[in-house]
Design a protein around this motif. Structure first.
Motif, PDB file in Angstrom:
ATOM      1  N   ARG A   1       0.807  -1.229   0.000  1.00  0.00           N
ATOM      2  CA  ARG A   1       0.000   0.000   0.000  1.00  0.00           C
ATOM      3  C   ARG A   1       0.831   1.265   0.000  1.00  0.00           C
ATOM      4  NH1 ARG A   1      -4.866  -1.638   4.253  1.00  0.00           N
ATOM      5  NH2 ARG A   1      -5.719  -3.323   2.976  1.00  0.00           N
ATOM      6  N   PHE A   2       2.002   1.252   0.630  1.00  0.00           N
ATOM      7  CA  PHE A   2       2.738   2.494   0.828  1.00  0.00           C
ATOM      8  C   PHE A   2       3.899   2.691  -0.137  1.00  0.00           C
ATOM      9  CE2 PHE A   2       0.449   2.394   4.761  1.00  0.00           C
ATOM     10  CZ  PHE A   2       0.308   3.717   5.132  1.00  0.00           C
ATOM     11  N   LEU A   3       4.501   1.601  -0.625  1.00  0.00           N
ATOM     12  CA  LEU A   3       5.743   1.739  -1.378  1.00  0.00           C
ATOM     13  C   LEU A   3       5.590   1.334  -2.839  1.00  0.00           C
ATOM     14  CD1 LEU A   3       8.319   0.225   1.162  1.00  0.00           C
ATOM     15  CD2 LEU A   3       7.658   2.616   0.886  1.00  0.00           C
ATOM     16  N   ASN A   4       6.311   2.046  -3.701  1.00  0.00           N
ATOM     17  CA  ASN A   4       6.469   1.628  -5.089  1.00  0.00           C
ATOM     18  C   ASN A   4       7.666   0.688  -5.159  1.00  0.00           C
ATOM     19  OD1 ASN A   4       4.417   3.258  -6.415  1.00  0.00           O
ATOM     20  ND2 ASN A   4       5.683   5.021  -5.861  1.00  0.00           N
ATOM     21  N   PRO A   5       7.524  -0.475  -5.785  1.00  0.00           N
ATOM     22  CA  PRO A   5       8.673  -1.384  -5.864  1.00  0.00           C
ATOM     23  C   PRO A   5       9.782  -0.805  -6.727  1.00  0.00           C
ATOM     24  CG  PRO A   5       6.841  -2.204  -7.183  1.00  0.00           C
ATOM     25  CD  PRO A   5       6.313  -1.022  -6.417  1.00  0.00           C
ATOM     26  N   VAL A   6      11.016  -1.160  -6.396  1.00  0.00           N
ATOM     27  CA  VAL A   6      12.152  -0.711  -7.206  1.00  0.00           C
ATOM     28  C   VAL A   6      12.468  -1.720  -8.308  1.00  0.00           C
ATOM     29  CG1 VAL A   6      13.151   0.656  -5.357  1.00  0.00           C
ATOM     30  CG2 VAL A   6      13.807  -1.752  -5.580  1.00  0.00           C
ATOM     31  N   HIS A   7      11.955  -2.944  -8.149  1.00  0.00           N
ATOM     32  CA  HIS A   7      12.189  -3.964  -9.177  1.00  0.00           C
ATOM     33  C   HIS A   7      11.128  -5.051  -9.040  1.00  0.00           C
ATOM     34  CE1 HIS A   7      14.361  -6.267 -12.168  1.00  0.00           C
ATOM     35  NE2 HIS A   7      14.420  -7.315 -11.362  1.00  0.00           N
ATOM     36  N   GLU A   8      10.779  -5.657 -10.169  1.00  0.00           N
ATOM     37  CA  GLU A   8       9.766  -6.709 -10.172  1.00  0.00           C
ATOM     38  C   GLU A   8      10.195  -7.814 -11.115  1.00  0.00           C
ATOM     39  OE1 GLU A   8       5.266  -5.986  -9.954  1.00  0.00           O
ATOM     40  OE2 GLU A   8       5.567  -6.434 -12.084  1.00  0.00           O
ATOM     41  N   ILE A   9      10.063  -9.045 -10.687  1.00  0.00           N
ATOM     42  CA  ILE A   9      10.361 -10.204 -11.526  1.00  0.00           C
ATOM     43  C   ILE A   9       9.038 -10.808 -11.976  1.00  0.00           C
ATOM     44  CG2 ILE A   9      11.378 -12.518 -11.583  1.00  0.00           C
ATOM     45  CD1 ILE A   9      13.385 -11.509  -9.467  1.00  0.00           C
ATOM     46  N   SER A  10       8.854 -10.902 -13.289  1.00  0.00           N
ATOM     47  CA  SER A  10       7.600 -11.415 -13.847  1.00  0.00           C
ATOM     48  C   SER A  10       7.876 -12.579 -14.791  1.00  0.00           C
ATOM     49  CB  SER A  10       6.855 -10.311 -14.613  1.00  0.00           C
ATOM     50  OG  SER A  10       6.495  -9.255 -13.745  1.00  0.00           O
ATOM     51  N   VAL A  11       6.893 -13.438 -14.912  1.00  0.00           N
ATOM     52  CA  VAL A  11       6.961 -14.554 -15.853  1.00  0.00           C
ATOM     53  C   VAL A  11       5.716 -14.496 -16.733  1.00  0.00           C
ATOM     54  CG1 VAL A  11       7.133 -17.049 -16.134  1.00  0.00           C
ATOM     55  CG2 VAL A  11       8.184 -15.953 -14.143  1.00  0.00           C
ATOM     56  N   ARG A  12       5.890 -14.170 -18.002  1.00  0.00           N
ATOM     57  CA  ARG A  12       4.781 -14.088 -18.955  1.00  0.00           C
ATOM     58  C   ARG A  12       3.637 -13.218 -18.433  1.00  0.00           C
ATOM     59  NH1 ARG A  12       4.907 -18.007 -23.092  1.00  0.00           N
ATOM     60  NH2 ARG A  12       7.084 -18.470 -23.521  1.00  0.00           N
ATOM     61  N   GLY A  13       3.987 -12.068 -17.886  1.00  0.00           N
ATOM     62  CA  GLY A  13       2.973 -11.134 -17.407  1.00  0.00           C
ATOM     63  C   GLY A  13       2.516 -11.373 -15.981  1.00  0.00           C
ATOM     64  N   LEU A  14       3.039 -12.393 -15.320  1.00  0.00           N
ATOM     65  CA  LEU A  14       2.655 -12.686 -13.936  1.00  0.00           C
ATOM     66  C   LEU A  14       3.776 -12.279 -12.989  1.00  0.00           C
ATOM     67  CD1 LEU A  14       0.741 -14.110 -11.861  1.00  0.00           C
ATOM     68  CD2 LEU A  14       2.116 -16.162 -12.239  1.00  0.00           C
ATOM     69  N   PRO A  15       3.577 -11.259 -12.140  1.00  0.00           N
ATOM     70  CA  PRO A  15       4.606 -10.904 -11.162  1.00  0.00           C
ATOM     71  C   PRO A  15       4.782 -12.029 -10.148  1.00  0.00           C
ATOM     72  CG  PRO A  15       2.955  -9.154 -11.398  1.00  0.00           C
ATOM     73  CD  PRO A  15       2.400 -10.367 -12.073  1.00  0.00           C
ATOM     74  N   VAL A  16       6.021 -12.461  -9.942  1.00  0.00           N
ATOM     75  CA  VAL A  16       6.280 -13.534  -8.972  1.00  0.00           C
ATOM     76  C   VAL A  16       7.105 -13.049  -7.788  1.00  0.00           C
ATOM     77  CG1 VAL A  16       6.059 -15.395 -10.648  1.00  0.00           C
ATOM     78  CG2 VAL A  16       8.295 -14.326 -10.295  1.00  0.00           C
ATOM     79  N   LEU A  17       7.772 -11.895  -7.927  1.00  0.00           N
ATOM     80  CA  LEU A  17       8.549 -11.339  -6.804  1.00  0.00           C
ATOM     81  C   LEU A  17       8.709  -9.839  -6.987  1.00  0.00           C
ATOM     82  CD1 LEU A  17      11.546 -12.781  -4.934  1.00  0.00           C
ATOM     83  CD2 LEU A  17      11.792 -10.488  -5.917  1.00  0.00           C
ATOM     84  N   ARG A  18       8.659  -9.117  -5.869  1.00  0.00           N
ATOM     85  CA  ARG A  18       8.885  -7.673  -5.901  1.00  0.00           C
ATOM     86  C   ARG A  18       9.978  -7.306  -4.892  1.00  0.00           C
ATOM     87  NH1 ARG A  18       2.903  -7.315  -6.165  1.00  0.00           N
ATOM     88  NH2 ARG A  18       2.369  -6.820  -8.326  1.00  0.00           N
ATOM     89  N   ILE A  19      10.727  -6.262  -5.250  1.00  0.00           N
ATOM     90  CA  ILE A  19      11.758  -5.721  -4.358  1.00  0.00           C
ATOM     91  C   ILE A  19      11.389  -4.279  -4.043  1.00  0.00           C
ATOM     92  CG2 ILE A  19      14.211  -5.208  -4.058  1.00  0.00           C
ATOM     93  CD1 ILE A  19      14.819  -7.329  -6.158  1.00  0.00           C
ATOM     94  N   TRP A  20      11.399  -3.937  -2.759  1.00  0.00           N
ATOM     95  CA  TRP A  20      11.116  -2.576  -2.319  1.00  0.00           C
ATOM     96  C   TRP A  20      12.339  -2.017  -1.608  1.00  0.00           C
ATOM     97  CZ3 TRP A  20       7.576  -6.532  -1.734  1.00  0.00           C
ATOM     98  CH2 TRP A  20       6.310  -6.362  -2.320  1.00  0.00           C
TER      99      TRP A  20
END
Length: 458
Positions: free
Chosen positions: A334-353
């Motif tokens: 809710r509060f943070l924009n991620p600095v990086h996101e790992i996606s597989v075929r359009g599906l986010p599987v991990l986020r880094i904040w």
């Protein structure tokens, strides 16, 4: 352990079938060795004799069941003898082991959310859906041809064994309360049966050139996902469900399906982009999959989550289709924009904040303090004493500071509801105050429960 279990499981069934056919002692010995390996790897091995007994009955070789039970008994003795944990109380420890697998492989509908795929009488067809939508389509077609062929040739001993093997393993995960966690990992023993059925499907084509073309297409459809999904092949879903994103929309994808594999990719990103002496905050048990050996030498990993203090630590998390209802996860989303996101075929599987002010979403960059307009003490017959705080209108709540009295008081655990819905705030204790932090939960009335006559909460 799933792949070794799969290998031992399949080998034991095939060795026993060869012994029944050829009556050579070496195959019975190899069956015992494979069964011991399966039993020492995972409790799923108990289904091996459950598959073989009906097979022997169907093919009219029920007298061979004596050798089967003798082999199972010998393997059980070797298992107990080689497992020191069982020695003090073998029966009780075995019961504990069975209980552990029961808890892991099933849900309690009283306290856990059942799969969206639950059918009549609690039957769970999710395993069938994972087989259909998680198998490359050419392999799926060949498997169905092989399944039909095995039914047609049901007088053949091998066909009967493969049918019982396939149907039993699939049926095991369809029983009420069974849970598969969005992956065939929980019933991986079905994969060799599927491969054999596909081979039977290929064999139905009599023209040599047709077989060669089919095998080339078959091999290609297995290799293409290995390349295009790398290194996230374990979240593959076929075009029938429109890939991983479509599987998520149909409640087929679960965060467990990734096996924590994206953590290695996230660490590689951190090593390349994090500033010197960066801190990585530990958030939950799945992060133990991160080896300190992967991290750059100057990055430290520990309990550094700072919440609203925003001290600049990095936080990474698997993307949960249903995020845990605890403060840290909801705060991040809710509060943070991620600095990086790992996606597989359009599906986010991990986020880094990065928990730093510059990454706070614009809608939460200004937080206004407020003096509680009214509060009153009350008692709930079921939940006990509480303070009710009325904010006058619905607001997004970030924190609530409670003042402790100067005289001695009792510090209870307590819990909080917002408009009647339980929530799990992060609690920070100081000498004279206790602050409860909320991830911008919206509501008007807060109730703080767990109060005694000499409560510390004022």
């Amino acid at each position: 352990k799933d792949i070794p279990e799969l290998a031992f499981f399949a080998s034991s069934l095939l060795f026993f079938a060869w012994w029944v056919k050829k009556r050579r002692t070496i195959y019975l010995v190899l069956f015992g060795v494979a069964l011991f390996g399966a039993a020492g790897t995972k409790l799923n091995s108990v289904t091996i004799p459950v598959i073989l007994v009906p097979w022997l009955l169907v093919i009219g070789k029920w007298k061979r069941a004596f050798h089967l039970f003798l082999a199972v008994a010998i393997v059980a003795l070797f298992l107990v003898a080689s497992w020191p944990w069982l020695w003090d109380a073998p029966f009780q420890r075995l019961v504990q082991t069975v209980g552990l697998y029961k808890d892991v492989g099933s849900i309690d509908p009283r306290v856990e959310i059942a799969s969206a795929w639950r059918g009549p009488l609690g039957v769970n067809p999710e395993g069938v859906a994972l087989v259909v939508f998680g198998t490359p389509i050419p392999m799926l077609v060949l498997m169905l041809i092989g399944l039909a062929s095995a039914l047609i040739d049901s007088k053949r001993r091998a066909s009967v064994l493969i049918l019982i093997w396939f149907v039993f393993i699939l049926g095991r995960v369809m029983v009420p309360a069974a849970e598969v966690f969005g992956s065939v990992r929980q019933f991986a023993e079905i994969l060799p049966a599927m491969a054999i059925l596909s081979g039977i499907g290929v064999a139905r084509f009599k023209v040599r050139i047709v077989k060669i073309v089919i095998l080339i297409v078959y091999a290609g459809t297995l290799l293409i996902p290995l390349v295009t999904y790398h290194p996230n092949q374990n979240v593959y879903f076929n075009a029938l469900v429109k890939g991983p994103a479509g599987a998520l929309g149909r409640s087929l994808y679960s965060w467990e399906a990734s096996y924590g594999n994206p953590y290695r990719q996230a660490v590689s990103w951190l090593n390349a982009h994090a500033q010197t002496s960066a801190k990585l905050a530990y958030l939950d048990g799945t992060m133990l999959a991160i080896s300190p050996l992967w991290l750059r030498r100057d990055i430290v990993f520990g309990s550094y989550f700072s919440g609203f203090d925003q001290k600049g630590e990095y936080i990474l998390s698997l993307v949960y289709p249903q995020a845990p209802s605890v403060f840290p996860y909801r705060y991040l989303e809710r509060f943070l924009n991620p600095v990086h996101e790992i996606s597989v075929r359009g599906l986010p599987v991990l986020r880094i904040w990065r928990n730093s002010p510059e990454y706070v979403k614009s809608s939460y960059q200004r937080i206004l303090p407020m003096v509680v307009p009214s509060k009153q003490r009350g008692v709930d017959e079921r939940l006990g004493s509480f303070w009710e705080i009325d904010l006058g209108k619905s607001r997004q709540i970030v924190s609530l500071t409670l003042i402790k009295p100067s005289e001695p008081c009792t510090q209870g655990e307590g819990f909080v509801t917002i408009d009647g819905t339980p929530t799990v705030p992060m609690r920070v204790e100081e000498r004279e105050t206790m602050t409860l932090f909320f991830p911008a939960e919206r509501g008007r009335k807060l109730r703080v429960y767990g109060l005694g006559e000499d409560t510390c909460i004022q």
